[in-house]
Design a protein around this motif. Structure first.
Motif, mmCIF file in Angstrom:
data_model
loop_
_atom_site.group_PDB
_atom_site.id
_atom_site.type_symbol
_atom_site.label_atom_id
_atom_site.label_comp_id
_atom_site.label_asym_id
_atom_site.label_seq_id
_atom_site.Cartn_x
_atom_site.Cartn_y
_atom_site.Cartn_z
ATOM 1 N N LEU A 354 0.995 -1.130 0.286
ATOM 2 C CA LEU A 354 0.229 0.176 -0.007
ATOM 3 C C LEU A 354 1.125 1.477 -0.614
ATOM 4 O O LEU A 354 0.830 1.882 -0.574
ATOM 5 N N LEU A 355 1.720 1.033 1.185
ATOM 6 C CA LEU A 355 2.394 2.395 0.648
ATOM 7 C C LEU A 355 3.091 2.658 -0.205
ATOM 8 O O LEU A 355 3.568 3.623 -1.110
ATOM 9 N N PRO A 356 3.628 1.564 -1.012
ATOM 10 C CA PRO A 356 4.147 2.709 -2.786
ATOM 11 C C PRO A 356 3.474 2.967 -3.428
ATOM 12 O O PRO A 356 3.851 3.990 -4.373
ATOM 13 N N VAL A 357 2.283 2.503 -3.330
ATOM 14 C CA VAL A 357 0.998 2.951 -4.069
ATOM 15 C C VAL A 357 0.082 3.969 -3.436
ATOM 16 O O VAL A 357 0.357 5.098 -4.994
ATOM 17 N N LEU A 358 0.541 4.768 -2.426
ATOM 18 C CA LEU A 358 0.481 5.759 -1.896
ATOM 19 C C LEU A 358 1.311 6.935 -2.055
ATOM 20 O O LEU A 358 1.336 8.052 -2.243
ATOM 21 N N PHE A 359 2.849 6.481 -2.483
ATOM 22 C CA PHE A 359 3.511 7.558 -2.430
ATOM 23 C C PHE A 359 3.671 8.325 -4.100
ATOM 24 O O PHE A 359 3.345 8.758 -4.323
ATOM 25 N N LEU A 360 2.840 7.191 -4.645
ATOM 26 C CA LEU A 360 2.911 7.320 -6.123
ATOM 27 C C LEU A 360 2.467 8.565 -6.180
ATOM 28 O O LEU A 360 2.415 9.112 -7.471
ATOM 29 N N THR A 361 0.616 7.530 -5.738
ATOM 30 C CA THR A 361 -0.270 8.749 -5.879
ATOM 31 C C THR A 361 -0.239 10.372 -5.735
ATOM 32 O O THR A 361 -0.508 11.043 -6.258
ATOM 33 N N GLY A 362 0.678 10.418 -4.076
ATOM 34 C CA GLY A 362 0.731 11.516 -3.844
ATOM 35 C C GLY A 362 1.342 12.332 -4.988
ATOM 36 O O GLY A 362 1.619 13.600 -4.667
ATOM 37 N N LEU A 363 2.445 11.955 -5.210
ATOM 38 C CA LEU A 363 3.284 12.620 -6.359
ATOM 39 C C LEU A 363 2.357 13.770 -7.062
ATOM 40 O O LEU A 363 2.624 14.471 -8.180
ATOM 41 N N THR A 364 1.615 13.046 -8.026
ATOM 42 C CA THR A 364 0.698 13.700 -8.936
ATOM 43 C C THR A 364 -0.208 14.867 -8.179
ATOM 44 O O THR A 364 -0.696 15.752 -9.152
ATOM 45 N N ILE A 365 -0.800 14.339 -6.770
ATOM 46 C CA ILE A 365 -1.620 15.953 -5.996
ATOM 47 C C ILE A 365 -0.366 16.988 -6.166
ATOM 48 O O ILE A 365 -1.419 18.215 -6.746
ATOM 49 N N ALA A 366 0.633 17.523 -5.372
ATOM 50 C CA ALA A 366 1.094 18.952 -5.246
ATOM 51 C C ALA A 366 1.049 19.407 -6.714
ATOM 52 O O ALA A 366 0.605 20.497 -7.453
ATOM 53 N N PRO A 367 1.727 18.742 -7.718
ATOM 54 C CA PRO A 367 1.795 19.547 -9.417
ATOM 55 C C PRO A 367 0.126 19.560 -9.640
ATOM 56 O O PRO A 367 -0.225 20.832 -10.562
ATOM 57 N N ALA A 368 -0.962 18.986 -9.214
ATOM 58 C CA ALA A 368 -2.193 19.195 -10.057
ATOM 59 C C ALA A 368 -2.447 20.655 -9.077
ATOM 60 O O ALA A 368 -3.125 21.445 -9.752
ATOM 61 N N LEU A 369 -2.330 20.334 -7.779
ATOM 62 C CA LEU A 369 -2.883 22.096 -7.437
ATOM 63 C C LEU A 369 -1.772 23.362 -8.419
ATOM 64 O O LEU A 369 -2.440 24.506 -8.264
ATOM 65 N N ILE A 370 -0.756 22.925 -7.826
ATOM 66 C CA ILE A 370 0.079 23.953 -9.096
ATOM 67 C C ILE A 370 -0.374 24.431 -10.136
ATOM 68 O O ILE A 370 -0.565 25.782 -10.322
ATOM 69 N N MET A 371 -0.509 23.471 -10.860
ATOM 70 C CA MET A 371 -1.086 23.694 -12.420
ATOM 71 C C MET A 371 -2.603 24.711 -12.162
ATOM 72 O O MET A 371 -2.559 25.595 -12.929
ATOM 73 N N GLN A 372 -3.354 24.722 -11.518
ATOM 74 C CA GLN A 372 -4.796 24.869 -11.379
ATOM 75 C C GLN A 372 -4.360 26.707 -10.853
ATOM 76 O O GLN A 372 -4.788 27.285 -11.617
ATOM 77 N N GLN A 373 -3.683 26.886 -9.860
ATOM 78 C CA GLN A 373 -3.707 27.643 -9.232
ATOM 79 C C GLN A 373 -3.041 28.606 -10.892
ATOM 80 O O GLN A 373 -3.234 30.139 -10.815
ATOM 81 N N ALA A 374 -2.107 27.662 -11.080
ATOM 82 C CA ALA A 374 -0.603 28.336 -12.511
ATOM 83 C C ALA A 374 -1.817 29.414 -13.458
ATOM 84 O O ALA A 374 -1.904 29.883 -14.134
ATOM 85 N N LEU A 375 -2.792 28.415 -13.494
ATOM 86 C CA LEU A 375 -3.609 28.520 -14.332
ATOM 87 C C LEU A 375 -4.418 29.710 -14.594
ATOM 88 O O LEU A 375 -5.224 30.410 -14.905
ATOM 89 N N LEU A 376 -5.528 30.168 -13.222
ATOM 90 C CA LEU A 376 -6.199 30.903 -12.326
ATOM 91 C C LEU A 376 -5.449 32.164 -12.626
ATOM 92 O O LEU A 376 -5.634 33.413 -13.202
ATOM 93 N N ASP A 377 -3.715 32.109 -12.094
ATOM 94 C CA ASP A 377 -3.539 32.874 -12.880
ATOM 95 C C ASP A 377 -3.319 33.714 -13.833
ATOM 96 O O ASP A 377 -2.720 35.142 -13.753
ATOM 97 N N GLN A 378 -3.432 32.580 -14.318
ATOM 98 C CA GLN A 378 -3.330 33.761 -16.094
ATOM 99 C C GLN A 378 -4.635 33.802 -16.707
ATOM 100 O O GLN A 378 -4.535 34.718 -17.414
ATOM 101 N N LEU A 379 -4.976 33.393 -16.594
ATOM 102 C CA LEU A 379 -7.260 33.499 -16.925
ATOM 103 C C LEU A 379 -7.617 34.493 -16.243
ATOM 104 O O LEU A 379 -8.584 35.367 -16.943
ATOM 105 N N VAL A 380 -7.049 35.217 -15.305
ATOM 106 C CA VAL A 380 -7.829 36.166 -14.384
ATOM 107 C C VAL A 380 -7.652 37.344 -14.633
ATOM 108 O O VAL A 380 -6.022 38.143 -14.516
ATOM 109 N N PRO A 381 -8.228 38.605 -14.393
ATOM 110 C CA PRO A 381 -7.250 39.489 -14.970
ATOM 111 C C PRO A 381 -7.164 40.442 -13.288
ATOM 112 O O PRO A 381 -7.441 40.055 -12.235
#
Length: 443
Positions: A354-381
């Motif tokens: 379980l722990l290696p799968v959870l670690f691999l799952t975690g690798l995707t979380i922060a980058p997804a949040l960063i991208m959402q923040q960056a998209l908002l930074d680009q789109l909003v006046p």
């Protein structure tokens, strides 16, 4: 260069009474470069590091407040039902209040909003702790908890919008967004640990009282930084290269800016998956591993992966755009959640699996949040950035609360594997929405 009123240094305070200040200045671009050293350069850049550190202190309370409320109410009243209800009312209040404060920050500046909300929320949180330990009626606890949530200061959105002022270069902001996302992940690891240390016999109110103190100190400290004192719609316009003397331009609300509703919708669905995942991991520790004490190991694995993933993403420049990357990353996230569902459905509960799968799952979380923040930074006046970031935070809070509720019902009715499976389906739906939106904008 002379220090004229229209050329104030980055951390200068407000102008003296009677002095007419010219257009707000923009900070000089900061070359952070790439690699791990970029984070060190960012932390040595005072105009960015000081608000970041105070915000990090205040945001320890993101995890400490709901968990502390849950523990205190249950220990004093002996019922998880009431404890969950009080904690849920707090979360709903925060989801409702955050966008309002974000809009007001765009209109009146960060200082005039953050200082009163931080002090009010901290005071009400201390009041909630004392009211709970002194036998106040249940309905009063609910009212106070709602007040704590509604008045919770939008320090996270304020910090992210301030990056546009102190870090005009988009590449530098990407590094800042990565460090910001990582600090939030660490807050959800360190906050509960600090809370557990404060759980002393005979002083049940201590954890929430300390949490209130952290919120007040972090909030006041952030308000004393230069960027908080000068962060307004006009300074954000100036940082974006717009005429700071002109009236704020763009839509009347961030919700009507092109592309923003899709980003918020994707964030909401992702966060529902986060809520289901967190509850499912707690259920895994209790039902599959036989001990709730092991939940810390599970959270450490996924938080460690998320932290490493976020730092790695922010440490280099990528050739792809966020619009292309988000659906792909979410597809990987959903697939790994599906793997966890299959493992539990087949009775595979060994930590070594379980722990290696959870670690691999975690690798995707922060980058997804960063991208959402960056998209908002680009789109909003620029003049609507505080409001937009606040809606992003509200989407996160509301989605996580909804996901937690859904997972609790699913675990009771169908079991852990279906709870993980539901989280996978939710994230997959977010990936589809993001992919369709990208295709429409590209056409």
């Amino acid at each position: 260069m002379s220090n004229t009123p229209s050329q104030r240094p980055p951390d200068a305070g407000p102008p003296a009474p009677g002095v007419v200040e010219g257009p707000a200045p923009t900070d000089q671009p900061v070359e952070l470069g790439t690699g791990v050293r970029a984070y060190g350069r960012l932390l040595r850049h005072g105009p960015a590091s000081r608000p970041f550190l105070f915000a990090a202190l205040a945001r320890l309370t993101l995890s400490m407040t709901p968990l502390g409320v849950l523990i205190l109410v249950e220990s004093e009243r002996g019922t998880y039902a009431l404890a969950g209800l009080v904690s849920g009312v707090y979360a709903i209040g925060a989801a409702l209040g955050t966008p309002l404060w974000g809009r007001l920050m765009d209109r009146f500046g960060q200082l005039r909003v953050l200082l009163p909300t931080a002090l009010t929320s901290a005071a009400l949180l201390a009041l909630l702790a004392l009211a709970t330990t002194r036998g106040a009626p249940d309905h009063l606890l609910l009212v106070i908890a709602a007040g704590v949530g509604v008045s919770y200061p939008p320090i996270g959105p304020a910090l992210r919008s301030s990056f546009r002022i102190v870090l005009p270069d988009p590449d530098a902001r990407r590094v800042a967004f990565a460090l910001d996302a990582t600090s939030v992940e660490l807050a959800f690891v360190l906050g509960p640990l600090l809370l557990s240390v404060l759980l002393l016999p005979g002083i049940n109110a201590l954890p929430l009282l300390v949490t209130a103190g952290l919120l007040a100190v972090g909030g006041i400290g952030y308000c004393l930084t230069g960027v908080a004192r000068r962060a307004t719609a006009r300074t954000q316009q100036a940082a974006a290269g717009h005429d700071a003397s002109a009236a704020p331009s763009g839509p009347r609300t961030a919700l009507t800016a092109a592309g923003v509703p899709v980003v918020l919708a994707v964030m909401l669905v992702i966060s529902i998956g986060f809520g289901q995942l967190d509850t499912s991991m707690a259920g895994t520790a209790d039902l599959a591993l036989g001990s709730t004490e092991r939940v810390g190991i599970l959270f450490a694995a996924i938080a460690g992966g998320s932290t490493l993933g976020g730092l790695a993403y922010g440490a280099r420049t990528w050739s792809h755009s966020e619009r292309q990357a988000v659906p792909r990353l979410l597809a990987v996230f959903a697939t790994l959640l599906g793997v966890l569902a299959v493992l539990l459905a087949t009775g595979t509960t060994q930590l070594v699996v379980l722990l290696p799968v959870l670690f691999l799952t975690g690798l995707t979380i922060a980058p997804a949040l960063i991208m959402q923040q960056a998209l908002l930074d680009q789109l909003v006046p620029p003049a609507r950035l505080n409001e937009a970031q606040s809606f992003l935070s509200a989407s996160n809070t509301a989605g996580a609360a909804l996901g937690t509720a859904i997972a609790g019902v699913v675990i009771d009715v169908a079991g852990l594997s279906w709870s993980f499976g539901g989280a996978a389906l939710g994230v997959a739906a977010a990936a589809i929405v993001a992919r369709v939106a990208h295709r429409r904008r590209a056409s």
